[in-house]
Design a protein around this motif. Structure first.
Motif, PDB file in Angstrom:
ATOM      1  N   GLY A 155       0.804  -1.220   0.000  1.00  0.00           N
ATOM      2  CA  GLY A 155       0.000   0.000   0.000  1.00  0.00           C
ATOM      3  C   GLY A 155       0.834   1.264   0.000  1.00  0.00           C
ATOM      4  N   THR A 156       0.448   2.201  -0.840  1.00  0.00           N
ATOM      5  CA  THR A 156       1.165   3.470  -0.885  1.00  0.00           C
ATOM      6  C   THR A 156       0.829   4.345   0.316  1.00  0.00           C
ATOM      7  N   ASP A 157      -0.204   3.963   1.043  1.00  0.00           N
ATOM      8  CA  ASP A 157      -0.576   4.727   2.232  1.00  0.00           C
ATOM      9  C   ASP A 157       0.115   4.191   3.487  1.00  0.00           C
ATOM     10  N   ALA A 158       0.928   3.159   3.339  1.00  0.00           N
ATOM     11  CA  ALA A 158       1.564   2.519   4.492  1.00  0.00           C
ATOM     12  C   ALA A 158       2.506   3.461   5.240  1.00  0.00           C
ATOM     13  N   GLY A 159       2.966   4.511   4.601  1.00  0.00           N
ATOM     14  CA  GLY A 159       3.829   5.473   5.277  1.00  0.00           C
ATOM     15  C   GLY A 159       3.071   6.525   6.060  1.00  0.00           C
ATOM     16  N   SER A 160       1.759   6.520   5.917  1.00  0.00           N
ATOM     17  CA  SER A 160       0.925   7.511   6.595  1.00  0.00           C
ATOM     18  C   SER A 160       0.779   7.166   8.075  1.00  0.00           C
ATOM     19  N   PRO A 161       1.034   8.129   8.955  1.00  0.00           N
ATOM     20  CA  PRO A 161       0.861   7.867  10.390  1.00  0.00           C
ATOM     21  C   PRO A 161      -0.575   7.470  10.747  1.00  0.00           C
ATOM     22  N   VAL A 162      -1.548   8.033  10.068  1.00  0.00           N
ATOM     23  CA  VAL A 162      -2.943   7.688  10.349  1.00  0.00           C
ATOM     24  C   VAL A 162      -3.196   6.225   9.970  1.00  0.00           C
ATOM     25  N   PHE A 163      -2.748   5.833   8.785  1.00  0.00           N
ATOM     26  CA  PHE A 163      -2.918   4.455   8.332  1.00  0.00           C
ATOM     27  C   PHE A 163      -2.246   3.485   9.300  1.00  0.00           C
ATOM     28  N   LEU A 164      -1.020   3.793   9.671  1.00  0.00           N
ATOM     29  CA  LEU A 164      -0.279   2.913  10.578  1.00  0.00           C
ATOM     30  C   LEU A 164      -0.915   2.850  11.963  1.00  0.00           C
ATOM     31  N   SER A 165      -1.417   3.969  12.448  1.00  0.00           N
ATOM     32  CA  SER A 165      -2.075   3.998  13.760  1.00  0.00           C
ATOM     33  C   SER A 165      -3.353   3.174  13.759  1.00  0.00           C
ATOM     34  N   VAL A 166      -4.158   3.351  12.730  1.00  0.00           N
ATOM     35  CA  VAL A 166      -5.410   2.592  12.634  1.00  0.00           C
ATOM     36  C   VAL A 166      -5.101   1.100  12.494  1.00  0.00           C
ATOM     37  N   THR A 167      -4.131   0.776  11.650  1.00  0.00           N
ATOM     38  CA  THR A 167      -3.751  -0.623  11.468  1.00  0.00           C
ATOM     39  C   THR A 167      -3.281  -1.234  12.786  1.00  0.00           C
ATOM     40  N   ALA A 168      -2.430  -0.520  13.509  1.00  0.00           N
ATOM     41  CA  ALA A 168      -1.935  -1.022  14.802  1.00  0.00           C
ATOM     42  C   ALA A 168      -3.079  -1.208  15.795  1.00  0.00           C
ATOM     43  N   ALA A 169      -4.018  -0.285  15.817  1.00  0.00           N
ATOM     44  CA  ALA A 169      -5.158  -0.397  16.737  1.00  0.00           C
ATOM     45  C   ALA A 169      -6.025  -1.604  16.393  1.00  0.00           C
ATOM     46  N   VAL A 170      -6.275  -1.809  15.114  1.00  0.00           N
ATOM     47  CA  VAL A 170      -7.114  -2.935  14.692  1.00  0.00           C
ATOM     48  C   VAL A 170      -6.395  -4.259  14.968  1.00  0.00           C
ATOM     49  N   VAL A 171      -5.105  -4.319  14.666  1.00  0.00           N
ATOM     50  CA  VAL A 171      -4.338  -5.540  14.948  1.00  0.00           C
ATOM     51  C   VAL A 171      -4.366  -5.842  16.449  1.00  0.00           C
ATOM     52  N   THR A 172      -4.196  -4.836  17.262  1.00  0.00           N
ATOM     53  CA  THR A 172      -4.243  -5.016  18.719  1.00  0.00           C
ATOM     54  C   THR A 172      -5.603  -5.545  19.154  1.00  0.00           C
ATOM     55  N   ALA A 173      -6.665  -5.001  18.601  1.00  0.00           N
ATOM     56  CA  ALA A 173      -8.017  -5.453  18.951  1.00  0.00           C
ATOM     57  C   ALA A 173      -8.230  -6.910  18.536  1.00  0.00           C
ATOM     58  N   VAL A 174      -7.781  -7.280  17.343  1.00  0.00           N
ATOM     59  CA  VAL A 174      -7.948  -8.662  16.878  1.00  0.00           C
ATOM     60  C   VAL A 174      -7.144  -9.619  17.759  1.00  0.00           C
ATOM     61  N   VAL A 175      -5.904  -9.257  18.080  1.00  0.00           N
ATOM     62  CA  VAL A 175      -5.076 -10.117  18.937  1.00  0.00           C
ATOM     63  C   VAL A 175      -5.726 -10.269  20.317  1.00  0.00           C
ATOM     64  N   ALA A 176      -6.194  -9.172  20.891  1.00  0.00           N
ATOM     65  CA  ALA A 176      -6.812  -9.222  22.224  1.00  0.00           C
ATOM     66  C   ALA A 176      -8.078 -10.074  22.212  1.00  0.00           C
ATOM     67  N   MET A 177      -8.925  -9.872  21.220  1.00  0.00           N
ATOM     68  CA  MET A 177     -10.174 -10.640  21.169  1.00  0.00           C
ATOM     69  C   MET A 177      -9.918 -12.112  20.855  1.00  0.00           C
ATOM     70  N   THR A 178      -8.886 -12.386  20.073  1.00  0.00           N
ATOM     71  CA  THR A 178      -8.526 -13.785  19.798  1.00  0.00           C
ATOM     72  C   THR A 178      -8.054 -14.461  21.085  1.00  0.00           C
ATOM     73  N   ALA A 179      -7.268 -13.750  21.867  1.00  0.00           N
ATOM     74  CA  ALA A 179      -6.812 -14.297  23.150  1.00  0.00           C
ATOM     75  C   ALA A 179      -7.999 -14.577  24.066  1.00  0.00           C
ATOM     76  N   VAL A 180      -8.958 -13.671  24.103  1.00  0.00           N
ATOM     77  CA  VAL A 180     -10.158 -13.877  24.919  1.00  0.00           C
ATOM     78  C   VAL A 180     -10.928 -15.094  24.423  1.00  0.00           C
ATOM     79  N   ARG A 181     -11.095 -15.191  23.120  1.00  0.00           N
ATOM     80  CA  ARG A 181     -11.861 -16.307  22.544  1.00  0.00           C
ATOM     81  C   ARG A 181     -11.236 -17.637  22.910  1.00  0.00           C
ATOM     82  N   PHE A 182      -9.935 -17.778  22.718  1.00  0.00           N
ATOM     83  CA  PHE A 182      -9.304 -19.068  22.965  1.00  0.00           C
ATOM     84  C   PHE A 182      -9.126 -19.360  24.451  1.00  0.00           C
ATOM     85  N   SER A 183      -9.001 -18.331  25.277  1.00  0.00           N
ATOM     86  CA  SER A 183      -8.925 -18.595  26.716  1.00  0.00           C
ATOM     87  C   SER A 183     -10.287 -19.040  27.244  1.00  0.00           C
TER      88      SER A 183
END
Length: 191
Positions: free
Chosen positions: A143-171
């Motif tokens: 993605g050409t937007d990958a250098g954008s701080p907004v894109f990276l921040s949103v991506t990091a937040a979504v990845v964090t949410a998916v990892v956290a919810m996956t941990a909850v699901r499997f626990s």
């Protein structure tokens, strides 16, 4: 103008497809972890999950179609169907090709769920985790937007949410399995 239009459409289509797929994964996790109560759960909650996945497929088609029409990189149908066939960022594009196939597998088996064994559907549906990872890598790498701080921040937040919810699901699942095993042992000992 046409060059810019197809390029912006491709970029927006890809970002929206990723966001919809991520929302579908998050909503599926919410449904499977009982964050949304199981009792008296209206049918529209599952329909929303299905809608998000279907919409992700539609926007993936917009993304791929726009890339095919964009004259700047000049992708061929082979470039979007075969991993590593592209001359432009072949590895980054390969992640996107893999994501497209994973999305198709998850969506097509979801449409055929009633006519296939539940275990097979569940195994393919677990590919949603791989789909999320692969599509995220594609977005960041290609993605050409990958250098954008907004894109990276949103991506990091979504990845964090998916990892956290996956941990909850499997626990929670592990806890339910342990509880069921304990109950079975108690029943067996009582005889």
């Amino acid at each position: 103008m046409t060059t810019q239009l197809t390029w912006y459409t491709a970029r927006a289509g890809g970002i929206v497809a990723w966001a919809l797929a991520a929302a579908s994964v998050l909503w599926g996790l919410a449904l499977s972890t009982d964050l949304v109560r199981r009792r008296a759960r209206p049918a529209w909650l599952l329909d929303l999950h299905r809608f998000l996945g279907g919409a992700a497929l539609v926007f993936t088609a917009v993304h791929v179609g726009s890339i095919l029409l964009d004259p700047f990189v000049d992708f061929s149908p082979l470039d979007i169907l075969l991993p590593l066939a592209s001359s432009w960022r072949p590895v980054a594009v390969a992640w996107g090709v893999a994501a497209m196939y994973l999305l198709l597998a998850v969506e097509l088996t979801s449409l055929a769920r009633r006519s296939m064994p539940t275990r097979l559907w569940r195994q393919v549906h677990l590919g949603s985790y791989a789909l999320f990872v692969v599509s995220t890598v594609h977005g960041v790498a290609a993605g050409t937007d990958a250098g954008s701080p907004v894109f990276l921040s949103v991506t990091a937040a979504v990845v964090t949410a998916v990892v956290a919810m996956t941990a909850v699901r499997f626990s929670r699942r592990r806890s339910r399995v342990r509880l069921a095993a304990r109950e079975a042992n108690i029943r067996a000992s009582l005889g």
